[in-house]
Design a protein around this motif. Structure first.
Motif, short mmCIF file in Angstrom:
data_model
loop_
_atom_site.label_atom_id
_atom_site.label_comp_id
_atom_site.label_asym_id
_atom_site.label_seq_id
_atom_site.Cartn_x
_atom_site.Cartn_y
_atom_site.Cartn_z
N MET A 425 -48.75 56.20 66.16
CA MET A 425 -49.42 55.82 67.41
C MET A 425 -48.44 55.73 68.58
N GLY A 426 -47.15 55.69 68.27
CA GLY A 426 -46.14 55.63 69.32
C GLY A 426 -46.07 54.30 70.04
N GLU A 427 -46.50 53.23 69.37
CA GLU A 427 -46.52 51.92 70.02
C GLU A 427 -45.18 51.20 69.86
N THR A 428 -44.85 50.38 70.84
CA THR A 428 -43.69 49.50 70.73
C THR A 428 -44.08 48.29 69.89
N PRO A 429 -43.23 47.84 68.97
CA PRO A 429 -43.57 46.66 68.17
C PRO A 429 -43.85 45.45 69.08
N PRO A 430 -44.64 44.50 68.61
CA PRO A 430 -44.99 43.35 69.45
C PRO A 430 -43.82 42.41 69.67
N ALA A 431 -43.89 41.65 70.76
CA ALA A 431 -42.88 40.63 71.05
C ALA A 431 -43.28 39.35 70.31
N PHE A 432 -43.00 39.32 69.02
CA PHE A 432 -43.43 38.23 68.14
C PHE A 432 -42.19 37.60 67.53
N ASP A 433 -41.94 36.33 67.89
CA ASP A 433 -40.69 35.68 67.48
C ASP A 433 -40.54 35.59 65.97
N LEU A 434 -41.60 35.32 65.25
CA LEU A 434 -41.52 35.20 63.79
C LEU A 434 -41.11 36.53 63.16
N LEU A 435 -41.69 37.63 63.66
CA LEU A 435 -41.33 38.94 63.11
C LEU A 435 -39.91 39.35 63.53
N TYR A 436 -39.48 38.90 64.71
CA TYR A 436 -38.10 39.15 65.12
C TYR A 436 -37.15 38.47 64.14
N TRP A 437 -37.42 37.21 63.83
CA TRP A 437 -36.59 36.49 62.85
C TRP A 437 -36.63 37.19 61.49
N ASN A 438 -37.82 37.65 61.09
CA ASN A 438 -37.98 38.30 59.80
C ASN A 438 -37.09 39.53 59.66
N GLY A 439 -36.81 40.20 60.78
CA GLY A 439 -35.97 41.38 60.75
C GLY A 439 -34.50 41.10 60.94
N ASP A 440 -34.15 39.84 61.13
CA ASP A 440 -32.75 39.45 61.39
C ASP A 440 -32.17 38.85 60.11
#
Length: 602
Positions: A425-440
């Motif tokens: 779909m070519g979408e940018t991932p959401p600005a979601f703090d929990l998912l940001y942490w999940n990827g860190d």
């Protein structure tokens, strides 16, 4: 940047021309893709799936069943054939009417993958979806009816069979995904170009390993909009930084509180933002709070083991907190693997006659691994052998391996769904703090990873006979401090019934067990202001888990206030608030510190 419909001439000829121009951009991206894949950092093949022995056993069992009960096998096969042929005939009949309508679709719409109306109304997508569901049902039935197979092996077969089912969903392929096709037409192919850019960017970020980015990393900055509770780094060694938070009350309880978060991820899951920060909430209740921020190991930490986490981690942090506050005891919290290690530390201190820990709180902490839950497919010898080979090769267990393993426990939500949105779909991932942490994530030292996986997870030595560490034989029965354990009802990482069973084995006379609704993260990060998830309590811990839950009292709202009321009784009188740097104690940095900002590297 998300895709948008262009404002050009909307004639079909012009749209096709612009789509062709967009698709030519693929050539320019091919060089980047070739470059990253030619320098791809490989990993052990054993980590990609089970060895062939599992499927050989399944085939043997299935054939044995067929020989002993051929009628049953024929019944299953004829059922599948009948559904498939009937489905084809219905589609043919609908087509013959000339209106190109799909046959009536009574399929449940609960599956979010098939929310687009075209899955019901369009004959092509309707046919593809129904046949996929028929195939999925047939595969599940085949697995369910395997009888001559070890239960653990069968459970593992079921897990990997489900992975195949999820992988083969028509939503995962451009030609059979109406959402992606509609977006491609609307954007004249631009969505596909941006999707390819997203794919290559994710590959480049992980040395050729494909890990779908779940959050917009540009939307967050540590210390600015996450991990913002004021504090100072007051100690640092090779294993951790110690953060002392700035008090927000004039008085604080005498006994300080130190939190040991899991070192698989970063500590700021407990301090994402002010509205849901357990760190801020604890400080606001009047506690002198310290947080351990673990180092993100690189290959030089190859020989760091569980003993180093205990000695240079737990014991060092407790020593420093006592020195800073002038107190003889601390209250301690251990979350997930850090809770498991807190139990080891408590046994060690008991055997040494050290009473430095006044009370212990466990967040979703497993100490009895006899039932390995959803992780059982990954705790067999072939997979652990692959991990061991990976740690020998790299010096650490890379965070990417752990992230991928955790993600595939919920593959549709954490792998395929995000991949479709990003790559098709070519979408940018959401600005979601929990998912940001999940990827860190963070790496694990080679020695520590294998001690944990072989000795605790596979061998279950702590609960079954004791775990040898630092010259001591550590046992759950040694733990005698007042304790409170919080487990989560739908936790797929540390199932609540297994956490409960471990607490039952501990020797403390004063035990409190709370089961909160939701899962491993949302159940813990559950602020009272949200009034979202309730919790269960039952003082009788002699019962098995089913009886405990049956007799438990349910309370609406967060468990935080209940736990704080328990902690308050273990924290002494109130004294003047303590500030970082009191008594000329050296300040090393502002919170959240330096260690938390380091990305996993090899």
């Amino acid at each position: 940047m998300t895709t948008k419909t262009t404002d050009h001439d909307a004639t079909p000829e012009a749209s096709l021309s612009r789509m062709a121009e967009n698709l030519k951009k693929v050539e320019a991206l091919t060089e980047r893709l070739t470059q990253v894949m030619s320098h791809r950092q490989t990993h052990q093949q054993a980590l990609d799936g089970p060895n062939q022995e599992l499927f050989a056993k399944a085939s043997q069992s299935y054939l044995s069943e067929a020989m002993q009960n051929p009628a049953k096998l024929m019944e299953h096969q004829m059922g599948y054939w009948t559904k498939t042929i009937t489905h084809f005939m219905e589609a043919q009949q609908a087509m013959s009417k000339g209106d190109l309508s799909a046959p009536e679709d009574t399929t449940s719409t609960d599956d979010r993958r098939f929310s687009n109306p075209l899955w019901k109304s369009h004959p092509y997508f309707n046919f593809v979806k129904k046949q996929y569901l028929i195939n999925a049902e047939a595969l599940k039935t085949a697995v369910d009816n395997v009888t001559d197979m070890d239960p653990r092996e069968k459970k593992r077969l079921g897990y990997f069979s489900q992975q195949i089912i999820d992988l083969m969903s028509p939503t995962n392929f451009l030609a059979t995904n109406p959402d992606a096709l509609e977006r491609a037409v609307e954007t004249e192919g631009e969505s596909l170009i941006k999707g390819l850019e997203n794919l290559i960017s994710d590959l480049e970020a992980n040395n050729g390993e494909l890990v779908v980015k779940l959050a917009d990393e540009t939307a967050f900055e540590l210390g600015r909009n996450i991990a913002t509770t004021p504090g100072k780094v007051v100690y640092r060694n090779k294993m951790f930084e110690l953060i002392q938070y700035t008090p927000s009350t004039e008085k604080v309880y005498k006994t300080p509180l130190v939190v040991f978060p899991p070192w698989i991820n970063k500590f700021y899951i407990l301090d994402l933002k002010a509205q849901n920060s357990l760190v801020k909430w604890i400080v606001d209740q009047g506690y002198t709070l310290f947080m351990v921020s673990w180092v993100n190991p690189d290959p030089t930490y190859r020989d760091v083991g569980m003993e180093d986490y205990v000695d240079d981690g737990y014991l060092a942090a407790i020593r420093e907190v006592k020195a800073i506050t002038g107190e003889k005891q601390v209250n301690a919290i251990g979350y997930c693997i850090a809770g498991t290690t807190l139990s080891l530390t408590l046994s060690l201190l008991k055997q040494r006659g050290d009473t430095s820990i006044k009370s212990a709180t466990f967040f979703t902490a497993l100490t009895d691994f006899s039932d390995q839950g959803e992780f059982q497919p990954f705790l067999t010898d072939d997979f652990i052998d692959g991990i061991e080979a990976e740690t020998v090769d790299k010096g650490v267990l890379p965070s990417i391996i752990m992230a991928r393993t955790f993600s595939f426990l919920r593959s549709n939500d954490l792998v395929y769904g995000p991949a479709v949105k990003s790559y098709m779909m070519g979408e940018t991932p959401p600005a979601f703090d929990l998912l940001y942490w999940n990827g860190d994530g963070a790496n694990l030292p080679a020695k520590m990873a294998m001690q944990y996986l072989r000795g605790l997870c596979q061998g279950n030595k702590l609960a079954d006979g004791g775990f040898d560490l630092m010259g001591h034989h550590l046992e759950l029965g040694d733990i005698d401090v007042p304790l409170c354990a919080i487990a989560c009802e739908t936790d797929h990482i540390a199932p609540w019934k297994d956490c409960y069973r471990g607490v039952q084995m501990m020797g403390s006379k004063s035990k409190t067990f709370i089961m909160t609704q939701s899962g491993h993260i949302a159940g813990i990060v559950n602020p009272p202001s949200k009034n979202k998830y309730g919790h269960y309590t039952n003082d009788d811990l002699s019962l098995d888990h089913e009886a405990w839950l049956k007799g438990a009292k349910f309370t609406e709202g967060s468990w935080w206030p209940r736990w704080e009321a328990w902690l308050k009784k273990k924290s002494g009188a109130q004294v003047e608030a303590r500030f970082p740097g009191d008594n000329d104690w050296k300040i090393l940095a502002d919170a959240p510190g330096e260690y938390v900002a380091k990305k996993a590297k090899l």
